[in-house]
Design an enzyme around this catalytic site. Structure first.
Site, PDB file in Angstrom:
ATOM      1  CG  PHE A 299      -1.946  -1.007   1.316  1.00 16.15           C
ATOM      2  CD1 PHE A 299      -3.215  -0.764   0.815  1.00 16.15           C
ATOM      3  CD2 PHE A 299      -1.685  -2.247   1.892  1.00 16.15           C
ATOM      4  CE1 PHE A 299      -4.207  -1.738   0.872  1.00 16.15           C
ATOM      5  CE2 PHE A 299      -2.664  -3.229   1.952  1.00 16.15           C
ATOM      6  CZ  PHE A 299      -3.931  -2.970   1.444  1.00 16.15           C
ATOM      7  CG  ASP A 300       0.658   5.981  -1.380  1.00 13.76           C
ATOM      8  OD1 ASP A 300       1.804   6.312  -1.042  1.00 13.76           O
ATOM      9  OD2 ASP A 300      -0.273   6.800  -1.525  1.00 13.76           O
ATOM     10  CB  ALA A 301       1.505   6.001   3.653  1.00 10.56           C
TER      11      ALA A 301
ATOM     12  CE  LYS B  55       5.051   5.450  -3.386  1.00  5.25           C
ATOM     13  NZ  LYS B  55       3.740   5.227  -2.741  1.00  5.25           N
TER      14      LYS B  55
END
Length: 224
Positions: free
Chosen positions: A8-10, A150
């Site tokens: 997951f991204d945050a 990213k």
């Protein structure tokens, strides 16, 4: 479960990131009434810096310094002090996106979970702790610590090594940013899910494996 790992991204994937609210709280602590106009002026500086950071043109430290140097001079503090105060305020107002806890509970024991974030180290652990999420995640990979952000393949490769090199077809990357999260994941060769809560149109040339409107929609999709 189709996946052994879900990454997951945050920010705006698991956590609300109300930067205006965080700035208001931080400046209130410095005795400053921070307005929406002030915020808009700040974002004219901040937003391009994040693009430069994601493209590897500046470092995390440079981003932290440049975005706050004007305000730091006015307040007689260092940009890094202001940056820390901002991250503290963001931790203090942190909330989860709707459905985050339910999704993680449903996935717990079915797949291993990780986070890959371009956010700053100072904010991550305290936020996970305060929201009770720390124990859900095997790994939390932070661009500031890895040295690349990213969508650079380097951060995905770093995470993949930490995970023990699982088969890429068994890894899913979930995030709200079609460029850093989805395109980054596609280029690395893993499956992707775009969390599109705003109903945005898909950027040309980016094709996620899934597109969902909420974390509960993702839960339904994964367990369909």
């Amino acid at each position: 479960m189709k996946y052994d790992w879900i990454l997951f991204d945050a920010d705006e994937t698991l956590f609300h990131f109300d930067s205006f609210g965080g700035m208001q709280l931080m400046f209130e602590r410095f005795g400053v009434d921070f307005t929406r106009d002030d915020y808009n002026a700040y974002q004219l500086i901040n937003k391009p810096l994040w693009v430069d950071y994601q493209e590897g043109k500046i470092t995390a430290d440079e981003l932290k310094h440049i975005r706050f140097e004007g305000w730091a001079a006015k307040l007689g503090v260092t940009p890094f002090e202001l940056n820390s105060a901002f991250l503290q305020a963001m931790a203090d107002i942190c909330t989860l996106l709707p459905g985050a806890k339910e999704l993680l509970d449903a996935l717990s024991g079915k797949a291993k979970l990780g986070i890959i974030t371009n956010g700053f180290t100072e904010l991550q652990a305290i936020r996970l702790e305060r929201t009770g999420l720390t124990n859900y995640f095997e790994h939390v990979v932070i661009s500031e610590e890895v040295g690349v952000a990213k969508p650079d393949l380097g951060i995905f490769d770093y995470a993949h090594q930490l995970m023990g090199l699982p088969c890429k077809s068994r890894v899913l990357m979930v995030g709200d940013n079609p460029h850093s999260d989805v395109l980054g994941g596609i280029n690395f060769g893993i499956e992707t899910c775009w969390l599109n809560t705003q109903g945005a149109s898909t950027p040309e040339g980016i094709q996620p494996n899934y597109e969902v409107t909420s974390l509960l929609h993702l839960k339904d999709t994964l367990f369909a």
